[in-house]
Design a protein around this motif. Structure first.
Motif, PDB file in Angstrom:
ATOM      1  N   GLU A  57     -13.531 -20.065 -39.106  1.00 44.73           N
ATOM      2  CA  GLU A  57     -12.866 -21.291 -39.569  1.00 44.73           C
ATOM      3  C   GLU A  57     -11.870 -21.771 -38.527  1.00 44.73           C
ATOM      4  O   GLU A  57     -11.092 -20.986 -37.984  1.00 44.73           O
ATOM      5  N   GLN A  58     -11.878 -23.065 -38.243  1.00 43.12           N
ATOM      6  CA  GLN A  58     -10.948 -23.644 -37.266  1.00 43.12           C
ATOM      7  C   GLN A  58     -10.035 -24.647 -37.942  1.00 43.12           C
ATOM      8  O   GLN A  58     -10.493 -25.520 -38.675  1.00 43.12           O
ATOM      9  N   LYS A  59      -8.753 -24.506 -37.673  1.00 42.86           N
ATOM     10  CA  LYS A  59      -7.784 -25.430 -38.253  1.00 42.86           C
ATOM     11  C   LYS A  59      -7.575 -26.643 -37.364  1.00 42.86           C
ATOM     12  O   LYS A  59      -7.293 -27.719 -37.835  1.00 42.86           O
ATOM     13  N   LYS A  60      -7.689 -26.451 -36.069  1.00 44.57           N
ATOM     14  CA  LYS A  60      -7.453 -27.547 -35.121  1.00 44.57           C
ATOM     15  C   LYS A  60      -8.666 -28.458 -35.089  1.00 44.57           C
ATOM     16  O   LYS A  60      -9.787 -28.018 -34.908  1.00 44.57           O
ATOM     17  N   LYS A  61      -8.443 -29.749 -35.251  1.00 43.94           N
ATOM     18  CA  LYS A  61      -9.532 -30.718 -35.244  1.00 43.94           C
ATOM     19  C   LYS A  61      -9.644 -31.358 -33.862  1.00 43.94           C
ATOM     20  O   LYS A  61      -8.702 -31.395 -33.083  1.00 43.94           O
ATOM     21  N   LEU A  62     -10.824 -31.889 -33.581  1.00 49.52           N
ATOM     22  CA  LEU A  62     -11.098 -32.438 -32.252  1.00 49.52           C
ATOM     23  C   LEU A  62     -10.671 -33.886 -32.111  1.00 49.52           C
ATOM     24  O   LEU A  62     -11.081 -34.736 -32.904  1.00 49.52           O
ATOM     25  N   PHE A  63      -9.881 -34.174 -31.089  1.00 41.82           N
ATOM     26  CA  PHE A  63      -9.579 -35.534 -30.661  1.00 41.82           C
ATOM     27  C   PHE A  63      -9.120 -36.421 -31.817  1.00 41.82           C
ATOM     28  O   PHE A  63      -9.482 -37.585 -31.913  1.00 41.82           O
ATOM     29  N   GLY A  64      -8.336 -35.851 -32.735  1.00 39.16           N
ATOM     30  CA  GLY A  64      -7.812 -36.635 -33.848  1.00 39.16           C
ATOM     31  C   GLY A  64      -8.813 -36.898 -34.953  1.00 39.16           C
ATOM     32  O   GLY A  64      -8.512 -37.582 -35.929  1.00 39.16           O
ATOM     33  N   ASN A  65     -10.012 -36.354 -34.850  1.00 32.54           N
ATOM     34  CA  ASN A  65     -11.041 -36.567 -35.863  1.00 32.54           C
ATOM     35  C   ASN A  65     -10.989 -35.408 -36.857  1.00 32.54           C
ATOM     36  O   ASN A  65     -11.340 -34.286 -36.537  1.00 32.54           O
ATOM     37  N   ALA A  66     -10.535 -35.696 -38.060  1.00 30.61           N
ATOM     38  CA  ALA A  66     -10.354 -34.644 -39.062  1.00 30.61           C
ATOM     39  C   ALA A  66     -11.672 -34.021 -39.515  1.00 30.61           C
ATOM     40  O   ALA A  66     -11.680 -33.027 -40.213  1.00 30.61           O
ATOM     41  N   LEU A  67     -12.789 -34.599 -39.123  1.00 34.34           N
ATOM     42  CA  LEU A  67     -14.091 -34.099 -39.574  1.00 34.34           C
ATOM     43  C   LEU A  67     -14.839 -33.311 -38.511  1.00 34.34           C
ATOM     44  O   LEU A  67     -15.932 -32.834 -38.768  1.00 34.34           O
ATOM     45  N   SER A 128      -4.741 -27.425 -17.887  1.00 32.15           N
ATOM     46  CA  SER A 128      -3.418 -26.921 -18.246  1.00 32.15           C
ATOM     47  C   SER A 128      -2.790 -26.244 -17.027  1.00 32.15           C
ATOM     48  O   SER A 128      -3.482 -25.876 -16.076  1.00 32.15           O
ATOM     49  N   GLU A 129      -1.482 -26.063 -17.082  1.00 27.80           N
ATOM     50  CA  GLU A 129      -0.789 -25.383 -15.991  1.00 27.80           C
ATOM     51  C   GLU A 129      -1.317 -23.958 -15.826  1.00 27.80           C
ATOM     52  O   GLU A 129      -1.479 -23.468 -14.708  1.00 27.80           O
ATOM     53  N   GLY A 130      -1.633 -23.291 -16.944  1.00 26.14           N
ATOM     54  CA  GLY A 130      -2.151 -21.925 -16.877  1.00 26.14           C
ATOM     55  C   GLY A 130      -3.491 -21.851 -16.166  1.00 26.14           C
ATOM     56  O   GLY A 130      -3.708 -20.962 -15.330  1.00 26.14           O
ATOM     57  N   ASP A 131      -4.410 -22.781 -16.476  1.00 21.84           N
ATOM     58  CA  ASP A 131      -5.704 -22.771 -15.798  1.00 21.84           C
ATOM     59  C   ASP A 131      -5.575 -23.200 -14.350  1.00 21.84           C
ATOM     60  O   ASP A 131      -6.336 -22.753 -13.490  1.00 21.84           O
ATOM     61  N   TYR A 132      -4.610 -24.075 -14.044  1.00 23.65           N
ATOM     62  CA  TYR A 132      -4.321 -24.436 -12.657  1.00 23.65           C
ATOM     63  C   TYR A 132      -3.906 -23.181 -11.880  1.00 23.65           C
ATOM     64  O   TYR A 132      -4.409 -22.908 -10.790  1.00 23.65           O
ATOM     65  N   LEU A 173     -13.963 -19.351 -26.169  1.00 21.10           N
ATOM     66  CA  LEU A 173     -13.584 -20.477 -27.024  1.00 21.10           C
ATOM     67  C   LEU A 173     -12.567 -20.096 -28.087  1.00 21.10           C
ATOM     68  O   LEU A 173     -11.726 -20.916 -28.462  1.00 21.10           O
ATOM     69  N   THR A 174     -12.598 -18.867 -28.590  1.00 25.54           N
ATOM     70  CA  THR A 174     -11.655 -18.488 -29.633  1.00 25.54           C
ATOM     71  C   THR A 174     -10.270 -18.209 -29.075  1.00 25.54           C
ATOM     72  O   THR A 174      -9.293 -18.283 -29.807  1.00 25.54           O
ATOM     73  N   LYS A 175     -10.159 -17.916 -27.803  1.00 29.08           N
ATOM     74  CA  LYS A 175      -8.855 -17.569 -27.240  1.00 29.08           C
ATOM     75  C   LYS A 175      -8.140 -18.782 -26.651  1.00 29.08           C
ATOM     76  O   LYS A 175      -7.591 -18.728 -25.570  1.00 29.08           O
ATOM     77  N   GLY A 176      -8.147 -19.885 -27.354  1.00 23.87           N
ATOM     78  CA  GLY A 176      -7.367 -21.046 -26.953  1.00 23.87           C
ATOM     79  C   GLY A 176      -8.071 -22.033 -26.057  1.00 23.87           C
ATOM     80  O   GLY A 176      -7.531 -23.101 -25.792  1.00 23.87           O
ATOM     81  N   PHE A 178     -10.749 -23.852 -26.583  1.00 22.12           N
ATOM     82  CA  PHE A 178     -11.150 -25.094 -27.234  1.00 22.12           C
ATOM     83  C   PHE A 178      -9.955 -26.000 -27.473  1.00 22.12           C
ATOM     84  O   PHE A 178     -10.071 -27.214 -27.464  1.00 22.12           O
ATOM     85  N   GLU A 179      -8.737 -25.423 -27.636  1.00 28.14           N
ATOM     86  CA  GLU A 179      -7.550 -26.257 -27.799  1.00 28.14           C
ATOM     87  C   GLU A 179      -7.197 -26.950 -26.482  1.00 28.14           C
ATOM     88  O   GLU A 179      -6.756 -28.093 -26.475  1.00 28.14           O
ATOM     89  N   LYS A 180      -7.423 -26.269 -25.362  1.00 25.89           N
ATOM     90  CA  LYS A 180      -7.216 -26.918 -24.064  1.00 25.89           C
ATOM     91  C   LYS A 180      -8.241 -28.027 -23.867  1.00 25.89           C
ATOM     92  O   LYS A 180      -7.926 -29.092 -23.344  1.00 25.89           O
ATOM     93  N   PHE A 181      -9.458 -27.773 -24.286  1.00 28.79           N
ATOM     94  CA  PHE A 181     -10.525 -28.781 -24.217  1.00 28.79           C
ATOM     95  C   PHE A 181     -10.128 -30.017 -25.018  1.00 28.79           C
ATOM     96  O   PHE A 181     -10.297 -31.149 -24.569  1.00 28.79           O
ATOM     97  N   ILE A 182      -9.543 -29.804 -26.200  1.00 31.87           N
ATOM     98  CA  ILE A 182      -9.072 -30.915 -27.026  1.00 31.87           C
ATOM     99  C   ILE A 182      -7.927 -31.653 -26.325  1.00 31.87           C
ATOM    100  O   ILE A 182      -7.873 -32.875 -26.289  1.00 31.87           O
ATOM    101  N   GLY A 183      -6.991 -30.865 -25.737  1.00 28.36           N
ATOM    102  CA  GLY A 183      -5.799 -31.473 -25.160  1.00 28.36           C
ATOM    103  C   GLY A 183      -6.016 -32.184 -23.844  1.00 28.36           C
ATOM    104  O   GLY A 183      -5.351 -33.166 -23.540  1.00 28.36           O
ATOM    105  N   PHE A 184      -6.959 -31.711 -23.037  1.00 25.49           N
ATOM    106  CA  PHE A 184      -7.126 -32.258 -21.692  1.00 25.49           C
ATOM    107  C   PHE A 184      -8.492 -32.874 -21.436  1.00 25.49           C
ATOM    108  O   PHE A 184      -8.728 -33.435 -20.373  1.00 25.49           O
ATOM    109  N   GLY A 185      -9.415 -32.777 -22.386  1.00 26.87           N
ATOM    110  CA  GLY A 185     -10.794 -33.188 -22.157  1.00 26.87           C
ATOM    111  C   GLY A 185     -10.996 -34.643 -21.813  1.00 26.87           C
ATOM    112  O   GLY A 185     -11.992 -35.008 -21.211  1.00 26.87           O
TER     113      GLY A 185
END
Length: 195
Positions: A57-67, A128-132, A173-176, A178-185
Motif C-alpha cells: 500500500e502506498q500513501k504518497k500519490k503521483l503528481f497530485g493525482n489522488a487516484l 535530488s541532492e542525495g542522488d547528485y 522503489l520502496t526505499k524512497g 518513487f517519492e524522488k520520481f514524484i518530486g523531480f520527474g
C-alpha cells in the motif's frame, strides 16, 4: 546538433568537455563523436508487475493525482526503466528570494547521461541532492553505470535518473525512489553544453 557542435569559424567541439574533435574523436577525453539522441532512444523495459505487487500500500500519490500511485502506474504498464551511462553532474545556483534581505542561495542538481553505447542524450534530468552526491561519487570512482525511470501519465512524461544501489527493482522503489520520481520527474532540461 551532434556530439560535436560547430560555432562560426571555430573547430568542432566535444559535447562532454568542450575540447576539439579531430577525426571523429575528442582530442582530450577520447570520446567518439556520436549524435545527440532523444530519451526515446534508450532501451526501455517495462517495470515488471511483480515489482508493483511487492510495493504494498502506498500513501504518497503521483503528481497530485489522488487516484494514481507508482503501483498503479506499473499495473497500467506505464512505468519503464533503462540503463544509462552517466557523463557528468552539475548544479544550478540561484537566489531563492532576490528582492528580500534574507536572501538564500539554493541549488538545482542535474545528471547528464548517455545511452550505454555512449550516444549522448539531448536531455538532462534534475535529481535530488542525495542522488547528485551518489552520482558524483560514482564518477570519482571511475564508474558510470546508472538507471533512469520513465513514467507516463495521460500525455505527460516523467523521468528520473539515479544511481542504482542494488538490482532489486522493488527494493529500489520502496526505499524512497518513487517519492524522488514524484518530486523531480517533471524537471528536465536540454543538455547543457560545455562552452
Amino acid at each position: 546538433m551532434g556530439f560535436f557542435f560547430k560555432k562560426a569559424n571555430k573547430a568542432n567541439r566535444c559535447l562532454l568537455c568542450g575540447s576539439e574533435v579531430a577525426a571523429g574523436k575528442c582530442t582530450a577525453c577520447g570520446r567518439e563523436a556520436k549524435p545527440l539522441v532523444p530519451l526515446s532512444a534508450l532501451n526501455w523495459q517495462k517495470v515488471p508487475l511483480s515489482v508493483g505487487e511487492a510495493l504494498g500500500e502506498q500513501k504518497k500519490k503521483l503528481f497530485g493525482n489522488a487516484l494514481l500511485t507508482v503501483k498503479e502506474m506499473i499495473a497500467n504498464g506505464e512505468l519503464y526503466i533503462a540503463d544509462i551511462h552517466i557523463d557528468g553532474v552539475y548544479e544550478h545556483e540561484y537566489d531563492s528570494t532576490p528582492d528580500e534581505e534574507d536572501c538564500r542561495t539554493e541549488y538545482d542538481y542535474y545528471i547528464q547521461f548517455s545511452t550505454p553505447d555512449l550516444a549522448p542524450c539531448d536531455t538532462d534530468c534534475e535529481v535530488s541532492e542525495g542522488d547528485y552526491d551518489r552520482a558524483e561519487a560514482l564518477l570519482k570512482s571511475g564508474r558510470h553505470d546508472a538507471k533512469i525511470l520513465w513514467g507516463r501519465k495521460k500525455k505527460a512524461n516523467y523521468y528520473y535518473a539515479f544511481v542504482s544501489r542494488n538490482s532489486d527493482a522493488a527494493a529500489m522503489l520502496t526505499k524512497g525512489l518513487f517519492e524522488k520520481f514524484i518530486g523531480f520527474g517533471e524537471c528536465t532540461e536540454k543538455r547543457k553544453l560545455p562552452y
